[in-house]
Design an enzyme around this catalytic site. Structure first.
Site, PDB file in Angstrom:
ATOM      1  CD  GLU A 157      -3.080   5.368   6.866  1.00 51.21           C
ATOM      2  OE1 GLU A 157      -2.474   5.461   5.650  1.00 51.21           O
ATOM      3  OE2 GLU A 157      -2.523   5.199   7.590  1.00 51.21           O
ATOM      4  CG  ASN A 209      -1.360   1.489   1.361  1.00 49.24           C
ATOM      5  OD1 ASN A 209      -1.982   1.865   0.278  1.00 49.24           O
ATOM      6  ND2 ASN A 209      -1.919   1.595   2.577  1.00 49.24           N
ATOM      7  CB  SER A 233       5.538  -1.967  12.103  1.00 47.55           C
ATOM      8  OG  SER A 233       4.955  -0.332  11.885  1.00 47.55           O
ATOM      9  CG  HIS A 235      -5.878   1.675   5.293  1.00 48.32           C
ATOM     10  ND1 HIS A 235      -5.849   2.897   6.008  1.00 48.32           N
ATOM     11  CD2 HIS A 235      -4.854   0.593   4.972  1.00 48.32           C
ATOM     12  CE1 HIS A 235      -3.967   2.124   5.878  1.00 48.32           C
ATOM     13  NE2 HIS A 235      -4.001   1.433   6.061  1.00 48.32           N
TER      14      HIS A 235
HETATM   15  C1  PEP Z   1      -0.768   0.317   6.285  1.00 51.25           C
HETATM   16  O1  PEP Z   1      -1.390   1.456   5.875  1.00 51.25           O
HETATM   17  O2  PEP Z   1      -1.678  -0.099   5.711  1.00 51.25           O
HETATM   18  C2  PEP Z   1       0.797  -0.439   7.219  1.00 51.25           C
HETATM   19  C3  PEP Z   1       0.591  -1.715   7.122  1.00 51.25           C
HETATM   20  O3  PEP Z   1       1.716   0.159   7.538  1.00 51.25           O
HETATM   21  P1  PEP Z   1       3.197   0.135   7.280  1.00 51.25           P
HETATM   22  O4  PEP Z   1       3.673  -0.879   6.904  1.00 51.25           O
HETATM   23  O5  PEP Z   1       3.816   1.245   7.230  1.00 51.25           O
HETATM   24  O6  PEP Z   1       3.227  -0.145   8.868  1.00 51.25           O
END
Ligand code: PEP
Length: 247
Positions: A95, A9, A210, A93
């Site tokens: 966000e 993503n 992460s 998501h």
């Molecule tokens: C995400 O936004 O779907 C995500 C998993 O971000 P990150 O890997 O940066 O934590």
């Protein structure tokens, strides 16, 4: 045995030039046997779709409108995404839920429109840190998933991907332990199994939050973790490919 999916993503990152470079680097690399998907910003979907033609790497969008067409300024329809070459559409998501106030009902409607457009929805669910500390992780995930199952039926889940993304682990560098992630993945699969064991056995459940080349191997070796939804680490081809190899 469910196939492994590693989906990147890219969120609202990059430029036309950097996106072209990233696609070229991913295409030229080796991700082992994992299936890869990339979800660029909507403005770059056509370009990336063209570059991925004939490759094994799938294209996905970061969202999809809940309506088919018309006066919905700023939205992108499922049919348009399909035309751009998308196979997947992320919905719900965290966000989108937190910053743009997308409700469970709206996410379920977006999920439905993705499927009507022959896109595979990647349905994101997950709790905030406060919700985890309050001991309501399972209730939150059950509510988010339940909104889709109640409106679309359990069969709809068999043509979707679920991504468990604890909000406290997204973009924070704080990854869930393999045990914490596996426990929620198993809970999600059991929820589906209560209604349909075959669907539960088939549906891919990705972990997101992460994930990086260092922690991916242990997370992806858990029995109910079938891949990853990757944010930050998906912006570096070498890291993204290394996560694929770790699977
Ligand atoms: C995400 O936004 O779907 C995500 C998993 O971000 P990150 O890997 O940066 O934590």
């Amino acid at each position: 045995m469910r196939p492994t999916l590693i989906a990147g993503n890219w969120k609202m990152n990059g430029s036309l030039q950097s996106v072209i470079q990233l696609v070229e680097d991913i295409k030229g690399g080796d991700a082992g046997s994992a299936k890869l998907a990339v979800c660029p910003p909507a403005i770059f979907l056509m370009k990336v779709g063209g570059m991925l033609e004939g490759s094994q790497i799938a294209l996905g969008s970061q969202n999809v409108c809940d309506q088919a067409s018309g006066a919905f300024t700023g939205e992108v329809s499922g049919a348009m995404l399909k035309e751009a070459g998308c196979q997947y559409a992320i919905v719900g998501h965290s966000e989108r839920r937190a910053l743009y106030l997308e409700s469970d009902a709206l996410v379920a409607a977006r999920f439905a429109m993705a499927q009507q457009s022959r896109l595979i929805p990647i349905l994101c669910v997950g709790e905030t840190l406060q919700e985890r500390e309050d001991g309501i992780t399972q209730q939150v995930v059950a509510r988010q998933l339940g909104a889709v199952i109640e409106s679309q039926g359990i069969e709809a889940i068999s043509n979707s991907v679920i991504a468990y993304e604890p909000v406290w682990a997204i973009g924070t560098g704080k990854v869930a332990t393999p045990e914490q992630a596996q426990a929620v993945h198993a809970y999600i699969r059991n929820l589906v199994a209560e209604q349909d064991a075959a669907v539960a056995n088939k549906v891919q459940i990705l972990y997101g939050g992460s994930m990086n080349p260092t922690n991916a191997g242990e997370l992806l070796s858990q029995p109910d973790i079938d891949g990853g939804l990757i944010g930050g680490a998906a912006l570096k081809a070498a890291d993204f490919l290394a996560i694929g190899q770790a699977a």
